[in-house]
Motif scaffolding. Structure first.
Motif, PDB file in Angstrom:
ATOM      1  N   ASP A   8      16.692 170.074   9.786  1.00 52.68           N
ATOM      2  CA  ASP A   8      16.126 168.841  10.341  1.00 52.68           C
ATOM      3  C   ASP A   8      17.165 167.726  10.471  1.00 52.68           C
ATOM      4  OD1 ASP A   8      13.666 170.059  10.480  1.00 52.68           O
ATOM      5  OD2 ASP A   8      12.974 169.262   8.547  1.00 52.68           O
ATOM      6  N   GLY A   9      18.375 167.972   9.975  1.00 49.10           N
ATOM      7  CA  GLY A   9      19.417 166.956  10.044  1.00 49.10           C
ATOM      8  C   GLY A   9      19.238 165.819   9.057  1.00 49.10           C
ATOM      9  N   ASP A  10      18.523 166.063   7.945  1.00 54.08           N
ATOM     10  CA  ASP A  10      18.277 165.010   6.952  1.00 54.08           C
ATOM     11  C   ASP A  10      19.394 164.956   5.913  1.00 54.08           C
ATOM     12  OD1 ASP A  10      15.804 164.287   8.059  1.00 54.08           O
ATOM     13  OD2 ASP A  10      14.776 165.883   6.971  1.00 54.08           O
ATOM     14  N   SER A  11      19.629 163.773   5.369  1.00 56.50           N
ATOM     15  CA  SER A  11      20.508 163.624   4.219  1.00 56.50           C
ATOM     16  C   SER A  11      19.688 163.846   2.952  1.00 56.50           C
ATOM     17  CB  SER A  11      21.145 162.230   4.189  1.00 56.50           C
ATOM     18  OG  SER A  11      22.009 162.047   5.282  1.00 56.50           O
ATOM     19  N   VAL A  12      20.323 164.399   1.926  1.00 53.41           N
ATOM     20  CA  VAL A  12      19.649 164.728   0.678  1.00 53.41           C
ATOM     21  C   VAL A  12      20.361 164.028  -0.470  1.00 53.41           C
ATOM     22  CG1 VAL A  12      18.929 166.594  -0.874  1.00 53.41           C
ATOM     23  CG2 VAL A  12      18.984 166.977   1.603  1.00 53.41           C
ATOM     24  N   TYR A  13      19.582 163.540  -1.455  1.00 54.60           N
ATOM     25  CA  TYR A  13      20.130 162.812  -2.585  1.00 54.60           C
ATOM     26  C   TYR A  13      19.490 163.300  -3.877  1.00 54.60           C
ATOM     27  CZ  TYR A  13      21.178 159.801   1.374  1.00 54.60           C
ATOM     28  OH  TYR A  13      21.588 159.337   2.598  1.00 54.60           O
ATOM     29  N   LEU A  14      20.265 163.266  -4.957  1.00 50.92           N
ATOM     30  CA  LEU A  14      19.788 163.635  -6.286  1.00 50.92           C
ATOM     31  C   LEU A  14      19.639 162.371  -7.119  1.00 50.92           C
ATOM     32  CD1 LEU A  14      19.232 165.910  -8.454  1.00 50.92           C
ATOM     33  CD2 LEU A  14      21.636 165.608  -9.107  1.00 50.92           C
ATOM     34  N   VAL A  15      18.442 162.157  -7.673  1.00 55.15           N
ATOM     35  CA  VAL A  15      18.205 160.998  -8.531  1.00 55.15           C
ATOM     36  C   VAL A  15      18.891 161.240  -9.875  1.00 55.15           C
ATOM     37  CG1 VAL A  15      16.472 159.593  -9.697  1.00 55.15           C
ATOM     38  CG2 VAL A  15      16.028 160.460  -7.394  1.00 55.15           C
ATOM     39  N   THR A  16      19.840 160.390 -10.219  1.00 62.18           N
ATOM     40  CA  THR A  16      20.597 160.557 -11.466  1.00 62.18           C
ATOM     41  C   THR A  16      20.347 159.429 -12.464  1.00 62.18           C
ATOM     42  OG1 THR A  16      22.512 159.428 -10.481  1.00 62.18           O
ATOM     43  CG2 THR A  16      22.421 161.832 -10.301  1.00 62.18           C
ATOM     44  N   GLY A  17      19.540 158.444 -12.101  1.00 64.31           N
ATOM     45  CA  GLY A  17      19.245 157.362 -13.034  1.00 64.31           C
ATOM     46  C   GLY A  17      18.325 156.337 -12.405  1.00 64.31           C
ATOM     47  N   TYR A  18      17.790 155.449 -13.237  1.00 67.87           N
ATOM     48  CA  TYR A  18      17.015 154.325 -12.727  1.00 67.87           C
ATOM     49  C   TYR A  18      16.936 153.229 -13.775  1.00 67.87           C
ATOM     50  CZ  TYR A  18      13.203 156.891 -15.117  1.00 67.87           C
ATOM     51  OH  TYR A  18      12.433 157.588 -16.027  1.00 67.87           O
ATOM     52  N   HIS A  19      16.705 151.990 -13.300  1.00 70.52           N
ATOM     53  CA  HIS A  19      16.541 150.802 -14.141  1.00 70.52           C
ATOM     54  C   HIS A  19      15.065 150.414 -14.164  1.00 70.52           C
ATOM     55  CE1 HIS A  19      20.630 150.063 -14.995  1.00 70.52           C
ATOM     56  NE2 HIS A  19      20.991 149.527 -13.841  1.00 70.52           N
ATOM     57  N   THR A  20      14.583 149.980 -15.299  1.00 67.17           N
ATOM     58  CA  THR A  20      13.212 149.494 -15.406  1.00 67.17           C
ATOM     59  C   THR A  20      13.187 148.143 -16.120  1.00 67.17           C
ATOM     60  OG1 THR A  20      12.742 150.520 -17.559  1.00 67.17           O
ATOM     61  CG2 THR A  20      12.383 151.872 -15.587  1.00 67.17           C
ATOM     62  N   VAL A  21      12.124 147.403 -15.884  1.00 68.97           N
ATOM     63  CA  VAL A  21      11.870 146.145 -16.591  1.00 68.97           C
ATOM     64  C   VAL A  21      10.434 146.186 -17.121  1.00 68.97           C
ATOM     65  CG1 VAL A  21      13.519 144.629 -15.440  1.00 68.97           C
ATOM     66  CG2 VAL A  21      11.350 145.135 -14.314  1.00 68.97           C
ATOM     67  N   VAL A  22      10.207 145.532 -18.238  1.00 69.12           N
ATOM     68  CA  VAL A  22       8.895 145.518 -18.878  1.00 69.12           C
ATOM     69  C   VAL A  22       8.322 144.106 -18.825  1.00 69.12           C
ATOM     70  CG1 VAL A  22       7.605 146.024 -20.975  1.00 69.12           C
ATOM     71  CG2 VAL A  22       9.602 147.416 -20.376  1.00 69.12           C
ATOM     72  N   ASP A  23       7.103 143.991 -18.264  1.00 73.96           N
ATOM     73  CA  ASP A  23       6.429 142.688 -18.142  1.00 73.96           C
ATOM     74  C   ASP A  23       7.374 141.666 -17.518  1.00 73.96           C
ATOM     75  OD1 ASP A  23       4.190 143.827 -19.337  1.00 73.96           O
ATOM     76  OD2 ASP A  23       4.802 143.207 -21.351  1.00 73.96           O
ATOM     77  N   ALA A  24       7.852 141.985 -16.331  1.00 72.13           N
ATOM     78  CA  ALA A  24       8.887 141.184 -15.691  1.00 72.13           C
ATOM     79  C   ALA A  24       8.297 140.067 -14.844  1.00 72.13           C
ATOM     80  CB  ALA A  24       9.761 142.079 -14.814  1.00 72.13           C
ATOM     81  N   ARG A  25       9.145 139.079 -14.567  1.00 75.46           N
ATOM     82  CA  ARG A  25       8.839 138.021 -13.601  1.00 75.46           C
ATOM     83  C   ARG A  25       9.790 138.193 -12.423  1.00 75.46           C
ATOM     84  NH1 ARG A  25       6.005 133.369 -13.349  1.00 75.46           N
ATOM     85  NH2 ARG A  25       6.784 131.688 -11.986  1.00 75.46           N
ATOM     86  N   PHE A  26       9.221 138.296 -11.238  1.00 72.85           N
ATOM     87  CA  PHE A  26       9.992 138.662 -10.053  1.00 72.85           C
ATOM     88  C   PHE A  26       9.863 137.557  -9.007  1.00 72.85           C
ATOM     89  CE2 PHE A  26      11.026 140.803  -6.143  1.00 72.85           C
ATOM     90  CZ  PHE A  26      11.940 141.763  -6.495  1.00 72.85           C
ATOM     91  N   GLY A  27      10.988 137.074  -8.505  1.00 69.44           N
ATOM     92  CA  GLY A  27      10.988 136.051  -7.463  1.00 69.44           C
ATOM     93  C   GLY A  27      11.914 136.449  -6.337  1.00 69.44           C
ATOM     94  N   THR A  28      11.484 136.240  -5.112  1.00 66.94           N
ATOM     95  CA  THR A  28      12.306 136.572  -3.955  1.00 66.94           C
ATOM     96  C   THR A  28      12.088 135.532  -2.864  1.00 66.94           C
ATOM     97  OG1 THR A  28      12.799 138.271  -2.295  1.00 66.94           O
ATOM     98  CG2 THR A  28      10.519 138.062  -2.980  1.00 66.94           C
ATOM     99  N   GLY A  29      13.095 135.295  -2.062  1.00 66.53           N
ATOM    100  CA  GLY A  29      12.987 134.313  -0.995  1.00 66.53           C
ATOM    101  C   GLY A  29      14.059 134.500   0.046  1.00 66.53           C
ATOM    102  N   MET A  30      13.799 133.982   1.227  1.00 64.29           N
ATOM    103  CA  MET A  30      14.771 134.040   2.309  1.00 64.29           C
ATOM    104  C   MET A  30      14.602 132.815   3.199  1.00 64.29           C
ATOM    105  SD  MET A  30      13.250 134.636   5.521  1.00 64.29           S
ATOM    106  CE  MET A  30      14.490 135.556   6.381  1.00 64.29           C
TER     107      MET A  30
END
Length: 296
Positions: free
Chosen positions: A124-146
């Motif tokens: 299908d011509g797709d790229s493939v990736y292996l998940v080797t890690g991840y970051h998590t937060v507990v009871d976080a406060r998240f803000g974003t803007g542009m």
């Protein structure tokens, strides 16, 4: 050691169940879609590191200017500037990492179901990736803007003579009209995310290398090498040696992202080919480093 790897950050949080270490995925922004979890007799070895009083702030800005003169009497200009920001904080955060990811991947390739899945991705011509890690937060406060600002400007001038009538000769004076239009817009959002949620995913890209099975005995193929009887996907259109004695009918799958494997050939659909790409909210960052690739 020089590695061209890329980091793309976008404003989204995922539940812990959406990501799994050792998972093979097609879309780095959606690790819970179009994936396969390799079968394993025992769970992968995982490192878990805590970080307390976690805060992360990411900002990005981009400016573009264009000026042009169509004739001596007509000119135009365009300017655009955009700014983006993500602010994430939590009392505790965790980093999960897959140990010995290279060996894990080779063992996964020994399973027929994984080879079939990888072969479908190749066709299908797709790229493939292996998940080797991840970051998590507990009871976080998240803000974003542009915010973004765009300005269009046009200038038209006309020579006039002493009588005030247009003149194309003896231009003593000029009169003109200068118009501009400025558009400003912005977006902001802040929320609390209860429980433990994923804010970044680490992966390594799977690299496929082709060779002829006639040059190696079948019993000598490694666990991450196998013969492919179907096509090579989009590559077939450019393969002028498909009928030669050295036809490349076998594939080796290995991991990039470390030890000099260049990831600069990532496809545009993933948005990680070294250039900045905005999502619908304009909340995507791209940067380069010498580690594996991180996506938020």
């Amino acid at each position: 050691m020089s590695t061209s790897t890329t980091s793309a950050f976008q404003a989204s949080l995922l539940p812990l169940s959406a990501v799994q270490l050792g998972r093979l995925i097609l879309n780095i922004k959606a690790p819970h879609e179009d994936y396969v979890d390799p079968p394993a007799p025992t769970p992968p070895e995982v490192i878990k590191n805590p970080q307390r009083n976690f805060t992360e702030l990411r900002t990005s800005s981009n400016a573009f200017k264009l000026r042009g003169r169509l004739t001596q009497l007509l000119s135009a200009s365009y300017e655009h500037e955009s700014k983006h920001q993500i602010d994430l904080s939590a009392t505790i955060a965790y980093t999960y990492a897959l140990c010995n990811s290279g060996a894990w991947f080779k063992a996964a390739c020994a399973h027929h179901s994984i080879r079939r899945w990888l072969q479908d991705a190749i066709e299908d011509g797709d790229s493939v990736y292996l998940v080797t890690g991840y970051h998590t937060v507990v009871d976080a406060r998240f803000g974003t803007g542009m915010s973004s600002t765009s300005t269009d400007r046009q200038q038209v001038s006309m020579p006039i003579d002493a009588t005030g009538l247009p003149s194309m000769q003896g231009m003593d004076m000029t009169a003109g009209v200068d118009t501009s239009h400025k558009l400003c817009r912005g977006f902001g959002r802040t929320f609390e995310a209860p429980g433990e949620q994923v804010y970044a995913v680490q992966f390594r890209k799977v690299v496929f290398r082709w060779f002829s099975s006639r040059k190696i005995e079948k019993g000598m193929l490694k666990e991450n090498q196998w013969r492919v009887y179907a096509g090579r996907g989009p590559v077939d259109r450019y393969d002028s040696n498909s009928d030669s004695e050295d036809e490349e009918d076998a594939v080796e799958a290995s991991l990039g992202g470390l030890e000099g494997d260049d990831l600069s050939d990532d496809d545009d659909d993933d948005g990680i080919d070294g250039e900045e790409e905005d999502d619908d909210l304009g909340e995507t960052w791209v940067s380069k480093d010498d580690e594996s690739v991180w996506v938020l």
